[in-house]
Design an enzyme around this catalytic site. Sequence first.
Site, PDB file in Angstrom:
ATOM      1  N   GLU A 106       0.748  -1.069  -0.108  1.00 43.85           N
ATOM      2  CA  GLU A 106      -0.054  -0.139  -0.015  1.00 43.85           C
ATOM      3  C   GLU A 106       1.013   1.174  -0.051  1.00 43.85           C
ATOM      4  OE1 GLU A 106      -2.581   2.625   3.063  1.00 43.85           O
ATOM      5  OE2 GLU A 106      -2.591   0.538   3.206  1.00 43.85           O
ATOM      6  N   ARG A 146       0.510  10.438   0.266  1.00 42.54           N
ATOM      7  CA  ARG A 146       0.889  11.346   1.343  1.00 42.54           C
ATOM      8  C   ARG A 146       2.157  12.154   0.854  1.00 42.54           C
ATOM      9  NH1 ARG A 146       0.303   8.754   7.328  1.00 42.54           N
ATOM     10  NH2 ARG A 146      -1.886   7.641   7.003  1.00 42.54           N
ATOM     11  N   THR A 177      -4.570   6.072   1.827  1.00 45.13           N
ATOM     12  CA  THR A 177      -5.009   7.168   2.420  1.00 45.13           C
ATOM     13  C   THR A 177      -5.551   8.132   1.324  1.00 45.13           C
ATOM     14  OG1 THR A 177      -2.725   7.302   3.703  1.00 45.13           O
ATOM     15  CG2 THR A 177      -3.803   9.359   3.639  1.00 45.13           C
ATOM     16  N   LYS A 196     -10.757  -1.811   7.226  1.00 46.09           N
ATOM     17  CA  LYS A 196      -9.478  -1.378   7.808  1.00 46.09           C
ATOM     18  C   LYS A 196      -9.745  -0.915   9.148  1.00 46.09           C
ATOM     19  CE  LYS A 196      -5.636   2.260   7.620  1.00 46.09           C
ATOM     20  NZ  LYS A 196      -5.107   3.164   6.554  1.00 46.09           N
TER      21      LYS A 196
END
Length: 239
Positions: free
Chosen positions: A40, A44, A68, A128
């Site tokens: 993953e 960011r 994210t 998650k």
Amino acid sequence: MTMQSLMARSPVIPVVRIETASRAPALARALLAGGVSVIEVTLRTAAALEAVAAIARDVPDMAVGAGTVTAPDQVQQAQDAGARFLVSPGYADAVNAAAERAALPLLPGVATATELMRAQADGFKQLKFFPAVPSGGIAALEAFAGPFPALRFCPTGGVHSGNYLDFLQLANVPCVGGSWLTPVETIESGDWAHIEALAAHAVTARRRETAAGRPLTADEGWQSWAGEEDPGSADEALR
């Protein structure tokens, strides 16, 4: 590819912050060599989408996803870059709808029973749990198992080398997410052998625990690599 199959690829999904996109393929190859075939890349940094594209192009055996994801436009950007799945820190209808239109598996974030009920009603079975440790950790996941027996979780946030095997003992946790396999400074220095060793340890420790039919002791769970101490940290920043 489904989220269920993605979560079965590795006991740990590396949650990666990449500052230099050109390092991404070598990073992916190191993880693969260690037995981890899913990654993953968090959105960011300015290099994140380029890193996703580089992995998708150069390391096709690695299932690369974008993490994210907090806005619908990021879904299209991730898909254009070659992401094969998406991870979001929270539960947002707009992101869910965009992922469905893109036909990309989505792992949305939840932390409360109310969010679990919404997710279950919307058809999600894999979620998650974030931030895992501040949101109750193992005790919360054990409590969720009663009213939500069909749901499976990838706890992330405060999960590290010292506690990930404890999470994996839970029947509703097929995998965890964490950043300890891919320290930013190790990526930047290009120490791919160290990352391979970290990945290999995570995978083999889980296999040894499964074979033993019991949790490993602290000494059994950690095996020193090249004389180093445990690279994980109980104080790891939330990812």
